[in-house]
Design an enzyme around this catalytic site. Structure first.
Site, PDB file in Angstrom:
ATOM      1  N   TRP A 162     -49.145 -57.758 -84.103  1.00 52.88           N
ATOM      2  CA  TRP A 162     -47.876 -58.243 -84.951  1.00 52.88           C
ATOM      3  C   TRP A 162     -46.704 -57.994 -84.115  1.00 52.88           C
ATOM      4  CZ3 TRP A 162     -45.298 -53.780 -84.171  1.00 52.88           C
ATOM      5  CH2 TRP A 162     -45.711 -52.629 -83.771  1.00 52.88           C
ATOM      6  N   ASN A 163     -46.674 -57.233 -82.978  1.00 47.03           N
ATOM      7  CA  ASN A 163     -45.783 -56.964 -82.107  1.00 47.03           C
ATOM      8  C   ASN A 163     -44.910 -58.255 -81.504  1.00 47.03           C
ATOM      9  OD1 ASN A 163     -47.678 -57.195 -80.281  1.00 47.03           O
ATOM     10  ND2 ASN A 163     -46.682 -55.610 -79.164  1.00 47.03           N
ATOM     11  N   LYS A 186     -56.311 -66.115 -85.655  1.00 45.96           N
ATOM     12  CA  LYS A 186     -56.189 -65.191 -86.629  1.00 45.96           C
ATOM     13  C   LYS A 186     -55.423 -64.156 -86.438  1.00 45.96           C
ATOM     14  CE  LYS A 186     -56.606 -61.604 -88.110  1.00 45.96           C
ATOM     15  NZ  LYS A 186     -55.762 -60.516 -88.379  1.00 45.96           N
ATOM     16  N   PRO A 187     -54.051 -64.585 -86.683  1.00 46.11           N
ATOM     17  CA  PRO A 187     -52.634 -63.797 -86.402  1.00 46.11           C
ATOM     18  C   PRO A 187     -52.718 -62.405 -87.385  1.00 46.11           C
ATOM     19  CG  PRO A 187     -52.267 -65.442 -88.201  1.00 46.11           C
ATOM     20  CD  PRO A 187     -53.427 -65.670 -87.881  1.00 46.11           C
ATOM     21  N   ALA A 188     -51.729 -61.582 -86.860  1.00 47.01           N
ATOM     22  CA  ALA A 188     -51.900 -60.137 -87.558  1.00 47.01           C
ATOM     23  C   ALA A 188     -51.456 -60.384 -88.895  1.00 47.01           C
ATOM     24  CB  ALA A 188     -50.808 -59.316 -86.820  1.00 47.01           C
ATOM     25  N   GLY A 242     -54.606 -56.703 -78.746  1.00 45.91           N
ATOM     26  CA  GLY A 242     -54.262 -55.534 -79.779  1.00 45.91           C
ATOM     27  C   GLY A 242     -54.657 -54.302 -79.087  1.00 45.91           C
ATOM     28  N   SER A 243     -55.064 -53.393 -80.045  1.00 43.21           N
ATOM     29  CA  SER A 243     -55.514 -51.908 -79.421  1.00 43.21           C
ATOM     30  C   SER A 243     -56.833 -52.136 -78.926  1.00 43.21           C
ATOM     31  CB  SER A 243     -55.610 -50.791 -80.852  1.00 43.21           C
ATOM     32  OG  SER A 243     -56.585 -51.583 -81.476  1.00 43.21           O
ATOM     33  N   GLU A 264     -56.806 -58.409 -74.104  1.00 41.88           N
ATOM     34  CA  GLU A 264     -55.463 -57.744 -73.596  1.00 41.88           C
ATOM     35  C   GLU A 264     -55.168 -56.219 -74.825  1.00 41.88           C
ATOM     36  OE1 GLU A 264     -54.224 -60.373 -70.539  1.00 41.88           O
ATOM     37  OE2 GLU A 264     -53.323 -58.498 -71.091  1.00 41.88           O
ATOM     38  N   LEU A 265     -55.322 -55.333 -74.097  1.00 42.10           N
ATOM     39  CA  LEU A 265     -55.666 -54.187 -74.728  1.00 42.10           C
ATOM     40  C   LEU A 265     -54.193 -53.095 -74.719  1.00 42.10           C
ATOM     41  CD1 LEU A 265     -59.208 -53.649 -74.395  1.00 42.10           C
ATOM     42  CD2 LEU A 265     -58.140 -54.962 -76.201  1.00 42.10           C
ATOM     43  N   CYS A 298     -46.643 -53.428 -75.368  1.00 42.17           N
ATOM     44  CA  CYS A 298     -47.844 -52.719 -74.729  1.00 42.17           C
ATOM     45  C   CYS A 298     -47.492 -52.365 -73.212  1.00 42.17           C
ATOM     46  CB  CYS A 298     -48.947 -53.898 -74.928  1.00 42.17           C
ATOM     47  SG  CYS A 298     -48.399 -55.331 -74.037  1.00 42.17           S
ATOM     48  N   GLU A 397     -50.583 -43.776 -76.399  1.00 44.76           N
ATOM     49  CA  GLU A 397     -49.510 -44.647 -76.424  1.00 44.76           C
ATOM     50  C   GLU A 397     -48.722 -44.594 -77.815  1.00 44.76           C
ATOM     51  OE1 GLU A 397     -50.829 -48.589 -77.439  1.00 44.76           O
ATOM     52  OE2 GLU A 397     -49.762 -49.614 -75.981  1.00 44.76           O
TER      53      GLU A 397
HETATM   54  N1  LIG Z   1     -52.155 -55.935 -73.664  1.00 50.01           N
HETATM   55  C1  LIG Z   1     -51.241 -56.771 -74.305  1.00 50.01           C
HETATM   56  O1  LIG Z   1     -50.834 -57.851 -73.960  1.00 50.01           O
HETATM   57  C2  LIG Z   1     -51.084 -56.276 -75.701  1.00 50.01           C
HETATM   58  C3  LIG Z   1     -50.046 -56.913 -76.638  1.00 50.01           C
HETATM   59  C4  LIG Z   1     -49.475 -56.488 -77.834  1.00 50.01           C
HETATM   60  C5  LIG Z   1     -50.239 -55.403 -78.267  1.00 50.01           C
HETATM   61  N2  LIG Z   1     -51.269 -54.841 -77.597  1.00 50.01           N
HETATM   62  C6  LIG Z   1     -51.616 -53.554 -78.116  1.00 50.01           C
HETATM   63  O2  LIG Z   1     -51.863 -53.819 -79.627  1.00 50.01           O
HETATM   64  C7  LIG Z   1     -51.816 -52.509 -80.420  1.00 50.01           C
HETATM   65  C8  LIG Z   1     -50.826 -52.768 -81.454  1.00 50.01           C
HETATM   66  O3  LIG Z   1     -50.860 -53.840 -82.185  1.00 50.01           O
HETATM   67  P1  LIG Z   1     -51.693 -53.745 -83.370  1.00 50.01           P
HETATM   68  O4  LIG Z   1     -51.492 -52.679 -84.191  1.00 50.01           O
HETATM   69  O5  LIG Z   1     -51.709 -55.207 -84.166  1.00 50.01           O
HETATM   70  O6  LIG Z   1     -53.478 -53.947 -82.916  1.00 50.01           O
HETATM   71  P2  LIG Z   1     -54.714 -53.905 -83.973  1.00 50.01           P
HETATM   72  O7  LIG Z   1     -55.595 -53.725 -82.787  1.00 50.01           O
HETATM   73  O8  LIG Z   1     -54.726 -52.994 -84.940  1.00 50.01           O
HETATM   74  O9  LIG Z   1     -54.579 -55.285 -84.455  1.00 50.01           O
HETATM   75  C9  LIG Z   1     -54.385 -56.523 -83.662  1.00 50.01           C
HETATM   76  C10 LIG Z   1     -55.150 -57.680 -84.294  1.00 50.01           C
HETATM   77  O10 LIG Z   1     -56.704 -57.365 -84.438  1.00 50.01           O
HETATM   78  C11 LIG Z   1     -56.954 -57.523 -85.921  1.00 50.01           C
HETATM   79  N3  LIG Z   1     -58.172 -56.721 -86.158  1.00 50.01           N
HETATM   80  C12 LIG Z   1     -57.995 -55.350 -86.537  1.00 50.01           C
HETATM   81  N4  LIG Z   1     -59.000 -54.791 -86.532  1.00 50.01           N
HETATM   82  C13 LIG Z   1     -60.151 -55.781 -86.680  1.00 50.01           C
HETATM   83  C14 LIG Z   1     -61.481 -55.893 -86.454  1.00 50.01           C
HETATM   84  N5  LIG Z   1     -62.226 -54.824 -86.664  1.00 50.01           N
HETATM   85  N6  LIG Z   1     -62.048 -57.283 -86.677  1.00 50.01           N
HETATM   86  C15 LIG Z   1     -61.309 -58.264 -86.053  1.00 50.01           C
HETATM   87  N7  LIG Z   1     -59.994 -58.138 -85.965  1.00 50.01           N
HETATM   88  C16 LIG Z   1     -59.123 -56.947 -86.303  1.00 50.01           C
HETATM   89  C17 LIG Z   1     -55.867 -57.364 -86.566  1.00 50.01           C
HETATM   90  O11 LIG Z   1     -55.542 -57.865 -87.870  1.00 50.01           O
HETATM   91  C18 LIG Z   1     -54.639 -57.971 -85.737  1.00 50.01           C
HETATM   92  O12 LIG Z   1     -54.495 -59.326 -86.131  1.00 50.01           O
HETATM   93  C19 LIG Z   1     -51.145 -51.460 -79.164  1.00 50.01           C
HETATM   94  O13 LIG Z   1     -52.280 -50.918 -78.877  1.00 50.01           O
HETATM   95  C20 LIG Z   1     -50.589 -52.396 -78.284  1.00 50.01           C
HETATM   96  O14 LIG Z   1     -50.604 -51.787 -76.812  1.00 50.01           O
HETATM   97  C21 LIG Z   1     -51.499 -55.200 -76.393  1.00 50.01           C
HETATM   98  O1  LIG Z   2     -46.735 -56.223 -76.297  1.00 49.96           O
HETATM   99  C1  LIG Z   2     -47.427 -56.846 -75.375  1.00 49.96           C
HETATM  100  C2  LIG Z   2     -46.553 -57.977 -74.821  1.00 49.96           C
HETATM  101  O2  LIG Z   2     -47.383 -58.556 -73.924  1.00 49.96           O
HETATM  102  C3  LIG Z   2     -45.159 -57.745 -74.073  1.00 49.96           C
HETATM  103  S1  LIG Z   2     -44.577 -59.094 -73.248  1.00 49.96           S
HETATM  104  O3  LIG Z   2     -43.559 -59.453 -74.194  1.00 49.96           O
HETATM  105  O4  LIG Z   2     -45.575 -59.767 -72.784  1.00 49.96           O
HETATM  106  O5  LIG Z   2     -43.758 -58.113 -72.195  1.00 49.96           O
END
Ligand SMILES: NC(=O)c1ccc[n+]([C@@H]2O[C@H](COP(=O)([O-])OP(=O)(O)OC[C@H]3O[C@@H](n4cnc5c(N)ncnc54)[C@H](O)[C@@H]3O)[C@@H](O)[C@H]2O)c1
Ligand SMILES: O=C[C@H](O)CS(=O)(=O)O
Length: 496
Positions: A162-163, A186-188, A242-243, A264-265, A298, A397
């Site tokens: 979502w961020n 599948k977006p957030a 995501g996470s 990308e975690l 992230c 984090e």
């Molecule tokens: N490395 C990167 O580029 C990057 C970028 C943005 C965010 N993040 C990380 O994402 C986290 C925050 O974002 P968030 O809260 O949306 O993360 P999240 O992992 O909770 O959710 C991300 C996506 O995954 C989906 N999802 C969640 N559980 C799932 C499952 N069991 N099966 C399938 N899909 C599932 C969600 O619906 C959402 O679309 C932070 O840890 C952040 O560091 C990393």
């Molecule tokens: O949150 C994760 C994003 O990848 C940050 S950035 O906009 O790419 O720096």
């Protein structure tokens, strides 16, 4: 939805507010819907379909049908559709930014910046499509000729956070499309409206039916959709942002189908300031890295390490700057820090602050919820001095506008502290000593290192982490490699 006061009532092109999912070129409704709220007010913005496993199967089948024709286009033809999509994203940047701020909360200026950043991946890979080169290899056998072809991997799936509601999608989808792959996205659940508006613009750009599919759902439905995407042998590549916790789940679910993964975690970025740094530049860099998107990126600085000689100067100057930041709705003039995405995020941030204070941290500014009763989730930008490794903010984090500042004495101590984490996405340091820049840059165990800067992201450089921050790289000329397979062609009997 109170349309009169909704921030979405002021769109220049109201038809960009899509509240259906996109499958096989058709906009899809559903009996069950998911409410989308404005994190700054708590107000309902719109409802989108709550889809699940059945629709995921339908979307995968649509993508599979669309693949032969999409891959048969020349790279230039695919690039042409993508170029038109890029131009439409930029043409509608104001509306996309408004939709993004409404559902995610970031200040409008940041949202506009994200639209430009997200669109830049479409522009970049529209061109990279034409540079997926093969190889000829000198044969050790004179009767043979050896070739390497690079071909599209197949149907790709993308699950995004979502961020960054647009950029995390285009950073995956653009290279996939450029390589000749159809996608199921599948977006957030918190931020589907920006994604759906981008999908509408892709349709207007001439994206053929089934090439780009967008599934919306709630948290539980996302789990079901994810299981189908992971298990399907038709899906040959799954890209997730995501996470780390969810990344592990998706990796395990994908094992039976042996699919390529892009992960990308999570991160836990160190931000190191040495005695020889330009302290004012370091303060500016800390502001940029820490408080962007209210600390919900992230690559945000999560732990600030400052050497003894400049420690007090740095923390006082940082606290002074942070205390002056304006917090509020992303639509309000001059706001620098918007709301956190939800109550869970607010609770986690407060837990980290309370834990640090209980373990001896010194509060210099912030440390409290703001605008209580507004319906929003606002947290005061915070600076904590005298942080140490025993605090939650050192290990987890925070994903919020809190800067814990740790003290160190030697270069080796800073490097050891910075690397003492399972994460390895981004790290930063400030120094004007060229020898130190090479020593520390090479010693930090991170996929991305910012030196004398707090802003590192663009479409031309490889973005990604090491250790438990992920697999693969996005953006740059490397980004398309994820979406192609190498085929070795051995031509025999050349002498007959
Ligand atoms: N490395 C990167 O580029 C990057 C970028 C943005 C965010 N993040 C990380 O994402 C986290 C925050 O974002 P968030 O809260 O949306 O993360 P999240 O992992 O909770 O959710 C991300 C996506 O995954 C989906 N999802 C969640 N559980 C799932 C499952 N069991 N099966 C399938 N899909 C599932 C969600 O619906 C959402 O679309 C932070 O840890 C952040 O560091 C990393
Ligand atoms: O949150 C994760 C994003 O990848 C940050 S950035 O906009 O790419 O720096």
């Amino acid at each position: 939805m109170d349309t009169a006061t909704s921030p979405l009532a002021q769109l220049q092109d109201p038809s960009l507010l899509k509240t259906q999912a996109l499958i096989d070129g058709h906009w899809v409704e559903s009996a069950n819907t998911v409410p989308i709220h404005d994190p700054a007010t708590g107000r309902l913005l719109a409802q989108v379909p709550r889809l699940g496993a059945a629709e995921a199967e339908t979307a995968i089948a649509a993508a599979e049908r669309a693949w032969p024709a999409w891959r048969a286009l020349t790279a230039k033809q695919r690039g042409g559709v993508m170029r038109r999509w890029f131009e439409l994203l930029m043409q509608h940047a104001d509306d996309l930014a408004r939709i993004m701020t409404a559902e995610q909360g970031k200040p409008l200026a940041e949202a506009k910046g994200e639209v430009t950043y997200g669109a830049s991946f479409v522009e970049w890979f529209a061109e990279e499509a034409k540079r997926v080169y093969g190889e000829t290899i000198p044969s050790p056998d004179p009767t043979k000729r050896l070739l390497v072809l690079r071909q599209p991997v197949g149907v790709c799936a993308a699950i995004t956070p979502w961020n960054f509601p647009l950029a995390m999608i285009t950073r995956k989808v653009a290279p996939a499309l450029a390589a000749g792959c159809p996608v199921v996205i599948k977006p957030a659940e918190q931020t589907p409206l920006t994604a759906l508006a981008a999908a509408e613009l892709a349709q207007r750009a001439g994206m053929p039916p089934g090439v780009l599919n967008m599934l919306t759902s709630d948290a539980a439905g996302s789990v079901d959709i994810g299981k189908v995407l992971c298990a399907s042998p038709v899906v040959r590549h799954l890209s997730f942002t995501g996470s780390t916790e969810v990344g592990r789940i998706l990796m395990a679910q994908s094992a039976p189908s042996i699919k390529k993964l892009g992960l990308e975690l999570g991160g836990n970025a160190p931000f190191i300031v040495f005695d020889d740094a330009d302290v004012d530049a370091a303060v500016e860099g800390a502001m940029q890295s820490k408080y962007r998107n209210a600390g919900q990126t992230c690559v945000c600085a999560n732990r600030l390490y400052v050497q003894d000689g400049v420690y007090e100067t740095f923390v006082q100057r940082l606290a002074e700057r942070v205390a002056g930041m304006k917090v509020g709705s992303g639509f309000d003039e001059g706001v620098q820090v918007g709301p956190l995405i939800d109550d869970q995020a607010l609770t986690k941030v407060q837990r980290h602050v309370d834990d640090a204070l209980a373990k001896g941290a010194r509060m210099l500014t912030g440390g409290k919820v703001l605008h209580a009763g507004s319906g929003g989730r606002f947290y005061a930008p915070t600076v904590l001095a005298d942080a140490h490794a025993g605090m939650l903010c050192a290990r987890e984090e925070t994903f919020g506008p809190v800067a814990p500042v740790f003290r160190f004495s030697t270069e080796d101590e800073a490097i050891a502290a910075a690397n003492a984490t399972e994460f390895g996405l981004a790290g930063y340091f400030y120094s004007r000593d060229v020898g130190r820049i090479f020593r520390v840059g090479e010693a930090l165990e991170y996929g991305i290192v910012g030196v004398n800067t707090g802003l590192i992201s663009n479409e031309v450089a490889p973005f990604g982490g090491v250790k438990q921050s992920g697999l693969g790289r996005e953006g740059s000329h490397h980004g398309i490699d994820e979406y192609v397979e190498m085929k070795y062609l051995c031509l025999g009997a050349i002498d007959r």
